[in-house]
Design an enzyme around this catalytic site. Structure first.
Site, short mmCIF file in Angstrom:
data_model
loop_
_atom_site.label_atom_id
_atom_site.label_comp_id
_atom_site.label_asym_id
_atom_site.label_seq_id
_atom_site.Cartn_x
_atom_site.Cartn_y
_atom_site.Cartn_z
CG HIS A 1 -7.80 14.16 -0.97
ND1 HIS A 1 -7.72 12.80 -1.23
CD2 HIS A 1 -7.13 14.33 0.20
CE1 HIS A 1 -7.07 12.19 -0.25
NE2 HIS A 1 -6.70 13.11 0.63
CG HIS B 1 -4.91 15.79 2.72
ND1 HIS B 1 -5.91 15.01 3.23
CD2 HIS B 1 -5.04 17.00 3.31
CE1 HIS B 1 -6.63 15.72 4.09
NE2 HIS B 1 -6.12 16.94 4.14
CG ASP C 1 -1.18 11.49 2.03
OD1 ASP C 1 -1.78 12.58 2.01
OD2 ASP C 1 -1.67 10.46 2.52
CG HIS C 2 -3.91 11.45 -1.42
ND1 HIS C 2 -4.51 10.24 -1.70
CD2 HIS C 2 -3.89 11.55 -0.07
CE1 HIS C 2 -4.85 9.64 -0.58
NE2 HIS C 2 -4.48 10.42 0.43
#
Length: 168
Positions: free
Chosen positions: A62, A64, A66-67
């Site tokens: 996804h 976000h 941090d990904h």
């Protein structure tokens, strides 16, 4: 099948824990499938004995930060290697759009002689395998999250071993 955690923290990292991301690999093979790309992915792969240029795919669960935010830095490192790298990147359509825009904003070309990122959309409403190579079948379904997010199922073809991850 081996699951190698590269980071186990939430968005707020610590000096010893990067944001959550991992590699699924076969015991008898190098490379593997990288799931999400945090800040120091290249370093983490090397520290566990994996060669980043030998990954067979990246799956972004996804969008976000941090990904996905580490993808441009990771891609730039791959571009600087002496050999050319072709790397399929899979993710929900919205996530791939964000990842591509991050690369564009930073002036990173993702289709060059040194590096080719192949963008592949995952349909989260159709749980058919989207990776059929490297000894794995990988499926995704929509998981409950604040935005479109892929829960993943890795199935090792020859042993039947299964690994399931719900992401956040």
């Amino acid at each position: 099948m081996r699951l190698i955690f590269l980071g186990t923290s939430c968005s707020i990292t610590t000096p010893t824990r990067d944001a959550n991301h991992y590699v699924v690999t076969r015991d008898d093979r190098s490379g593997g499938i990288l799931v999400d790309v945090a800040g120091s992915t290249y370093h983490h792969l090397r520290s566990v004995g994996l060669e980043p240029s030998e990954l067979s795919a990246v799956v972004l669960t996804h969008h976000h930060a941090d990904h996905v935010a580490g993808l441009p830095v990771f891609a730039q490192a791959l571009m600087l290697l002496p050999q050319s790298v072709r790397l399929p990147v899979y993710g929900p359509p919205e996530t791939l759009t964000v990842a591509q825009r991050l690369c564009e904003v930073l002036g990173l070309e993702t289709d060059t002689d040194a590096l080719t990122l192949e963008w592949n959309e995952i349909d989260l409403d159709v749980p058919q395998p989207f990776i059929l190579g490297d000894g794995f079948h990988v499926r995704a379904i929509r998981s409950a999250h604040s935005l479109p997010c892929a829960a993943l199922r890795f199935e090792e073809v020859d042993t039947g071993a299964t690994l399931v991850s719900s992401s956040d």
